[in-house]
Scaffold this active site. Structure first.
Site, short mmCIF file in Angstrom:
data_model
loop_
_atom_site.label_atom_id
_atom_site.label_comp_id
_atom_site.label_asym_id
_atom_site.label_seq_id
_atom_site.Cartn_x
_atom_site.Cartn_y
_atom_site.Cartn_z
CE LYS A 176 9.37 17.76 2.27
NZ LYS A 176 8.84 18.75 1.87
CB THR A 232 9.70 28.55 2.15
OG1 THR A 232 10.19 28.28 1.54
CG2 THR A 232 9.10 28.19 2.63
N GLY A 246 14.81 20.69 -2.48
CA GLY A 246 15.64 21.33 -0.49
C GLY A 246 14.38 20.90 0.19
CG ASP A 247 12.27 19.56 3.71
OD1 ASP A 247 11.49 20.42 3.90
OD2 ASP A 247 12.16 19.11 4.53
CB SER A 271 10.61 24.40 -6.71
OG SER A 271 11.20 24.51 -5.99
CE LYS A 327 4.45 22.62 1.58
NZ LYS A 327 5.48 22.35 1.92
N1 GLU Z 1 10.75 21.28 0.59
C1 GLU Z 1 10.16 22.24 0.05
C2 GLU Z 1 8.68 21.81 0.37
O1 GLU Z 1 7.91 21.12 1.56
C3 GLU Z 1 10.54 22.58 -0.64
C4 GLU Z 1 10.06 21.70 -2.20
C5 GLU Z 1 10.05 21.71 -3.63
O2 GLU Z 1 10.70 23.50 -3.97
O3 GLU Z 1 10.34 20.80 -4.53
O4 GLU Z 1 7.60 22.31 0.03
#
Ligand code: GLU
Length: 448
Positions: A126, A210, A165-166, A380, A114
């Site tokens: 992650k 997002t 975040g997530d 981000s 991604k």
């Molecule tokens: N958790 C989000 C993702 O899966 C954002 C991750 C981020 O901004 O580092 O992409």
């Protein structure tokens, strides 16, 4: 046996009891065969696939914390640093009771591709914990975040690993995490985390990114098919930050969101999730109640307990925004039977591999979450740029860049498919494009 099958078999043996990780490994490796076959000798010699499926490191730690009654609890914390070939590890933190190493590894693996698609220099990582924020007070959340950072700080840094975040981790949690990081390290390095509040280095549009990005990407897909968002109805799942941003942008572009969901069931609002109803989603998230029924209680629409929208409400587009594996084979069958033509995957790996195969075999256009939801991490990346330049951009500027990035991702997907003479299949295109960039960087940097 082909190189890809060999690596899948080895990976299975080395990762027993990790079905989610294996699911994404099989999904990604299964669609990059054309690229692997062309360069097999070089890829084998450099053990590219073997290295690609083995994280750089997997950090697991203890997180003790005290609740409001003075009782101590212990949770497990994780940070999986998967691949930093194209930039510092980057990816969110998830606080949810069913988080385990398997969850972290599948998410960090997906994140690598991604982040590569965003065209910004970010590797994949992650983290998170099996801590359940449901029903926790603000003070409990703060103490948990502080304890989590007491260990995490030594593994992260603005050029090393930049969490965000997530699920279960939003602006409030990032604030507490940053406060503790600053206290321990003694430096104002706000580039160490993204998704921060605006008053201490956050980026405008990051909260929306997002959901906005997912809608911009879908817009590109629809353009490719000679269609538009205007006039279309959407079934969304989830009601958190992602569903909020998507509802906002879909509404703005003339589409209508008619469902949202939570662990308790789904709501059906035929008038559409618009205006103050969209704002209310933020209150629902902040309440930590984790209930979508609060929406129907407030706005007087239908609530269906214990069910998902899939197969229960017909729409032009299904957009899962909640979690992994929410579209199972039975949902895919219901979707085909109902004649829903498009599945825009937003949450990470929402569709099981068998459901995906069924949908594609029955002519449903499926978009890949690793491309669709990349707008969050891309923004981000823009936040990191602003932090290192010590300035902040206007909302319009961030939104313009986000839109360009999403368009760029769609272009890369089309280019990758053209390169291998494949028909329009965004899932395969995303894997091919993401793989190419990461593999090239790994080849250039040698084996380590
Ligand atoms: N958790 C989000 C993702 O899966 C954002 C991750 C981020 O901004 O580092 O992409």
């Amino acid at each position: 046996m082909s190189y890809i099958s060999e690596v899948i078999e080895q990976t299975k043996l080395r990762n027993p009891g990790q079905p989610q990780f294996m699911q994404t490994v099989e999904e990604v490796l299964g669609s990059i065969a054309p690229a692997v076959e062309q360069n097999e000798k070089k890829l084998r010699k450099n053990v590219i696939l073997e290295r690609l499926v083995e994280p750089d490191r997997q950090i697991i730690f203890r997180v003790p914390w005290m609740d409001d009654n003075g009782v101590y609890h212990v949770n497990t914390g994780y940070r999986v640093q998967f691949n930093n070939a194209i930039g510092p590890y980057k990816g969110g933190l998830r606080f949810q009771k069913d988080v385990n190493l398997d969850t972290m590894k599948f998410l960090a693996f997906e994140q690598t591709f991604k982040n590569s698609l965003t065209s910004l220099p970010m590797g994949g990582g992650k983290g998170g914990s099996d801590f359940d924020p449901t029903g926790k007070s603000d003070d409990e959340i703060m103490r948990f975040c502080q304890s989590f950072m007491n260990e995490l700080y030594r593994h992260i840094g603005p050029n090393m690993d930049v969490p965000a975040g997530d699920m279960g981790v939003g602006g409030r949690e990032i604030g507490y995490l940053f406060g503790q990081y600053k206290k321990i390290v003694g430096d104002y390095e706000n580039g160490v985390l993204t998704g921060k509040g605006l008053s201490y280095g956050g980026s405008l549009i990051r909260p929306e990114a997002t959901g906005f990005g997912a809608t911009y990407f879908l817009d590109e897909v629809l353009k490719h098919e000679g269609q538009t968002i205007e006039g279309k109805t959407f079934c969304l799942s989830g009601f958190g930050n992602v569903a909020w941003g998507a509802s906002k942008k879909i509404d703005e572009l003339g589409g209508k969101v008619v469902t949202l969901s939570g662990p308790d069931g789904f709501i059906y609002d035929p008038d559409g999730v618009t205006g103050e109803k969209i704002d209310y989603l933020l209150e629902m998230r902040a309440s930590n109640r984790n209930r979508v029924q609060d929406y129907s209680d407030k706005f007087g629409c239908d609530f269906v307990a214990g069910k998902k929208p899939w197969g229960n409400v017909k729409a032009d587009i299904y957009m899962p925004c909640a979690r992994q594996n929410e579209i199972l084979l039975e949902d895919a069958k219901a979707m085909v039977a109902m004649g829903v033509p498009i599945l825009n995957e937003v949450s990470n790996m929402p569709t099981t591999n068998e459901a995906l195969a069924y949908l594609q075999a029955h002519g449903v256009l499926v978009t890949p979450s690793k491309a669709v939801n990349a707008g969050g991490v891309a923004t981000s990346g823009l936040e990191m740029s602003q932090n290192s330049e010590r300035l902040s951009w206007q909302a319009e500027e961030v939104d313009r860049q986000l839109k360009n990035i999403m368009k760029g991702i769609h272009n890369q997907i089309c280019d990758a498919l053209d390169t291998y003479g494949l028909p329009y299949n965004p899932v395969a295109g995303a894997n091919l494009a993401g793989f190419k960039k990461v593999a090239d960087a790994m080849l250039a940097q040698g084996i380590y």
